[in-house]
Write a protein that holds these residues in place. Sequence first.
Motif, mmCIF file in Angstrom:
data_model
loop_
_atom_site.group_PDB
_atom_site.id
_atom_site.type_symbol
_atom_site.label_atom_id
_atom_site.label_comp_id
_atom_site.label_asym_id
_atom_site.label_seq_id
_atom_site.Cartn_x
_atom_site.Cartn_y
_atom_site.Cartn_z
ATOM 1 N N SER A 470 0.863 -1.177 0.000
ATOM 2 C CA SER A 470 0.000 0.000 0.000
ATOM 3 C C SER A 470 0.903 1.232 0.000
ATOM 4 N N THR A 471 0.497 2.269 -0.725
ATOM 5 C CA THR A 471 1.417 3.361 -1.029
ATOM 6 C C THR A 471 0.807 4.721 -0.711
ATOM 7 N N PHE A 472 1.629 5.576 -0.095
ATOM 8 C CA PHE A 472 1.311 6.995 0.113
ATOM 9 C C PHE A 472 2.290 7.789 -0.745
ATOM 10 N N TRP A 473 1.768 8.623 -1.636
ATOM 11 C CA TRP A 473 2.634 9.343 -2.578
ATOM 12 C C TRP A 473 2.346 10.840 -2.524
ATOM 13 N N ASN A 474 3.360 11.624 -2.171
ATOM 14 C CA ASN A 474 3.267 13.079 -2.210
ATOM 15 C C ASN A 474 2.151 13.595 -1.302
ATOM 16 N N LEU A 475 2.184 13.190 -0.050
ATOM 17 C CA LEU A 475 1.186 13.595 0.936
ATOM 18 C C LEU A 475 1.524 14.991 1.454
ATOM 19 N N ASN A 476 0.616 15.934 1.226
ATOM 20 C CA ASN A 476 0.790 17.331 1.618
ATOM 21 C C ASN A 476 0.060 17.576 2.935
ATOM 22 N N VAL A 477 0.834 17.833 3.990
ATOM 23 C CA VAL A 477 0.279 17.956 5.333
ATOM 24 C C VAL A 477 0.360 19.408 5.793
ATOM 25 N N GLN A 478 -0.789 20.019 6.005
ATOM 26 C CA GLN A 478 -0.864 21.406 6.449
ATOM 27 C C GLN A 478 -1.320 21.440 7.912
ATOM 28 N N VAL A 479 -0.408 21.895 8.787
ATOM 29 C CA VAL A 479 -0.650 21.892 10.233
ATOM 30 C C VAL A 479 -1.007 23.307 10.685
ATOM 31 N N GLU A 480 -2.100 23.390 11.444
ATOM 32 C CA GLU A 480 -2.591 24.705 11.855
ATOM 33 C C GLU A 480 -1.664 25.369 12.870
ATOM 34 N N ASN A 481 -1.125 24.589 13.779
ATOM 35 C CA ASN A 481 -0.372 25.201 14.896
ATOM 36 C C ASN A 481 0.925 24.459 15.183
ATOM 37 N N PRO A 482 1.802 24.302 14.216
ATOM 38 C CA PRO A 482 3.000 23.506 14.471
ATOM 39 C C PRO A 482 3.936 24.178 15.472
ATOM 40 N N ASP A 483 4.586 23.356 16.272
ATOM 41 C CA ASP A 483 5.644 23.816 17.157
ATOM 42 C C ASP A 483 6.933 23.759 16.346
ATOM 43 N N GLU A 484 7.391 24.903 15.898
ATOM 44 C CA GLU A 484 8.527 24.944 14.983
ATOM 45 C C GLU A 484 9.823 24.454 15.616
ATOM 46 N N SER A 485 9.822 24.259 16.931
ATOM 47 C CA SER A 485 11.048 23.816 17.586
ATOM 48 C C SER A 485 11.302 22.329 17.426
ATOM 49 N N VAL A 504 6.212 12.712 1.914
ATOM 50 C CA VAL A 504 5.421 13.408 2.928
ATOM 51 C C VAL A 504 6.067 14.767 3.187
ATOM 52 N N HIS A 505 5.291 15.832 3.045
ATOM 53 C CA HIS A 505 5.816 17.184 3.188
ATOM 54 C C HIS A 505 4.679 18.114 3.602
ATOM 55 N N GLY A 506 4.994 19.374 3.864
ATOM 56 C CA GLY A 506 3.958 20.333 4.223
ATOM 57 C C GLY A 506 4.541 21.640 4.699
ATOM 58 N N ASN A 507 3.846 22.286 5.660
ATOM 59 C CA ASN A 507 4.258 23.614 6.106
ATOM 60 C C ASN A 507 5.132 23.577 7.346
ATOM 61 N N THR A 508 5.603 22.366 7.719
ATOM 62 C CA THR A 508 6.551 22.219 8.813
ATOM 63 C C THR A 508 7.324 20.927 8.588
ATOM 64 N N LEU A 523 11.167 12.197 2.677
ATOM 65 C CA LEU A 523 10.505 12.777 3.836
ATOM 66 C C LEU A 523 10.857 14.258 3.919
ATOM 67 N N ASN A 524 9.833 15.079 4.118
ATOM 68 C CA ASN A 524 9.962 16.537 4.166
ATOM 69 C C ASN A 524 10.408 17.141 2.827
ATOM 70 N N LYS A 525 10.011 16.463 1.750
ATOM 71 C CA LYS A 525 10.361 16.953 0.422
ATOM 72 C C LYS A 525 9.260 16.569 -0.564
ATOM 73 N N PRO A 526 8.625 17.536 -1.223
ATOM 74 C CA PRO A 526 7.600 17.190 -2.219
ATOM 75 C C PRO A 526 8.227 16.565 -3.457
ATOM 76 N N ILE A 527 7.441 15.737 -4.144
ATOM 77 C CA ILE A 527 7.927 15.094 -5.369
ATOM 78 C C ILE A 527 7.469 15.967 -6.531
ATOM 79 N N GLU A 528 8.230 17.011 -6.794
ATOM 80 C CA GLU A 528 7.791 18.023 -7.750
ATOM 81 C C GLU A 528 7.737 17.499 -9.175
ATOM 82 N N LYS A 529 8.631 16.597 -9.538
ATOM 83 C CA LYS A 529 8.645 16.088 -10.911
ATOM 84 C C LYS A 529 7.570 15.027 -11.150
ATOM 85 N N ILE A 530 7.093 14.405 -10.088
ATOM 86 C CA ILE A 530 6.019 13.408 -10.220
ATOM 87 C C ILE A 530 5.013 13.666 -9.107
ATOM 88 N N PRO A 531 4.204 14.729 -9.219
ATOM 89 C CA PRO A 531 3.250 15.011 -8.140
ATOM 90 C C PRO A 531 2.211 13.920 -7.963
#
Length: 543
Positions: A470-485, A504-508, A523-531
């Motif tokens: 089973s595969t997860f491909w280019n998962l964009n995760v947008q977190v409302e209140n991330p702890d940037e630390s 798996v990537h997103g705003n943090t 991880l923490n990198k979008p697959i821009e050439k194959i979205p």
Amino acid sequence: MIRQVIFISCSLFINTVLAQELPTIITSPKTNYLPDFSYAGYHFGESQIPDANGKIINTIDFGVKANDELDDSKALLKAFKAANAVEGNVILQLPAGRIILSEILYIERSNFVLRGAGSAENGTEIYCPRPMMYLKDSDALAELREYLTTFDKRQRESENNIDLPFSQYAWSGGFIWTQVPGERVKSYLDKYEPESNPLAKVSSGKMGEHSITVSDVKGLKVGDIVELQLFNKDGENGEIIKDLYQGAKVKPGSHHWNFPKLPIVRQQVEITKISGSKITLKTPLTISIKPSYQAQLVEWKHLNEVGIEHLRFTFPDIPRVAHHVEPGNNGIFLTRLFNSWVKDVKITNADSGILAEEVANTTIQDITTDGTHLAHYTVTLGGVHNILVKNLKIYNSAVHPLSFNTFATKNVYQNCEIFKDPVLDQHSGANHQNLFDNITVHFKAGKNNSYAIFGGGGAEYWKPSHAPYSTFWNLNVQVENPDESKPVLLYGMKDGAFARIIGVHGNTKFEIKYDVDPYIEFLNKPIEKIPSLYDYQLNKRMK
């Protein structure tokens, strides 16, 4: 010569850089297995959903009158009966405005399109004032009702003083319902399994390939759509269980061996070539076949070219009692379909928006679910093969917003977005090789800067949550209140075998906890050439 050397060196450098921008699982496919998901959808993804033509039956000619606050069910039943009598392609046209429905409308023929005037506010609204629990029990669900009673399926929540029987509508039924009359949709009990009458016995085939070896062939021909079935006849230690889970450290539940007459793996397949004892299938095998699996090809009765489009469902926001005891505010129930579609549908306050069983190569696209009611499912895929769900927007809370359920194989959720309480669920029951493709989720991080995004639902007797690949491909995760630390921890899966989690990537920044033995890359990198992995594989195959 020097110029040529420089040119070659530059070319090698550029190719190396490009290769580094692609996941290794793409550039070195022999190292880690990645299924080909490109066959999902209407006509194997090779054709767009059509603008259907045919004889138009207008429901207003049979007494349907929008916006008059009167029930339109009897008039709709008359219109359906007239449409079913038409030879050739037929379109049953609904008017704009609110139509009130309190009966199940069955689509029971091929080349049939149910069309509204659009899903927007000025389009067609089907309003269902009361749930299906108040309707006459469907004969098609008789075996399910017996199964629920025989195994005492109940929702027990002692802390809420709940001990109630499961509803037959928790994962079945809908006010628009496709079916082949008299055909069993889902196997629940061994005693109702018919005597085997295979069209061919299958002795071998290799995972990912298209060729199978057969014997005792009865009347098969190129172009036939049949069902491939694999069995576990050898109990708890059956070889097919070991092969299905590829040696993963998981503990299969008892349903893997307690129903030897029921196939544990199944695919609806098209025959493209017959040459002696070799049959070539349009789509690749999800697992290898061995003699002990007693695999066979059997007749698969189904409808073709059925469409449901350009309308919306609304349900009253009734109080929710408990999980699995939903009263049946379900929109669409798809069964026994091939090369069909649902598009441009909005569903508000449903218990389940679109349910599917025993369906293959169907596209469900441009769907919106919303409302204040907590849903069980939005669009769920159980017992289906090669289904493409595209551009699904989920604004309501649901227990299982996206879910691959029992026996689901090679299905794809593509370009979907979950705005509230997201979960990517894999619901046990020998489901395997399904794809979450270019999904976007929105959530507020919980305790310890974490979120349980990976769901593993289903009963213990059908565990683990999913079989390999089973595969997860280019998962964009947008977190409302991330702890940037510190990174947000994505977790939730405890027993999923050999998942592929890429991009798996997103705003943090994120960390992933996923058992058992996942392959994680980008991880923490979008697959821009194959979205989209589905689009990439389809384009590659079509070339």
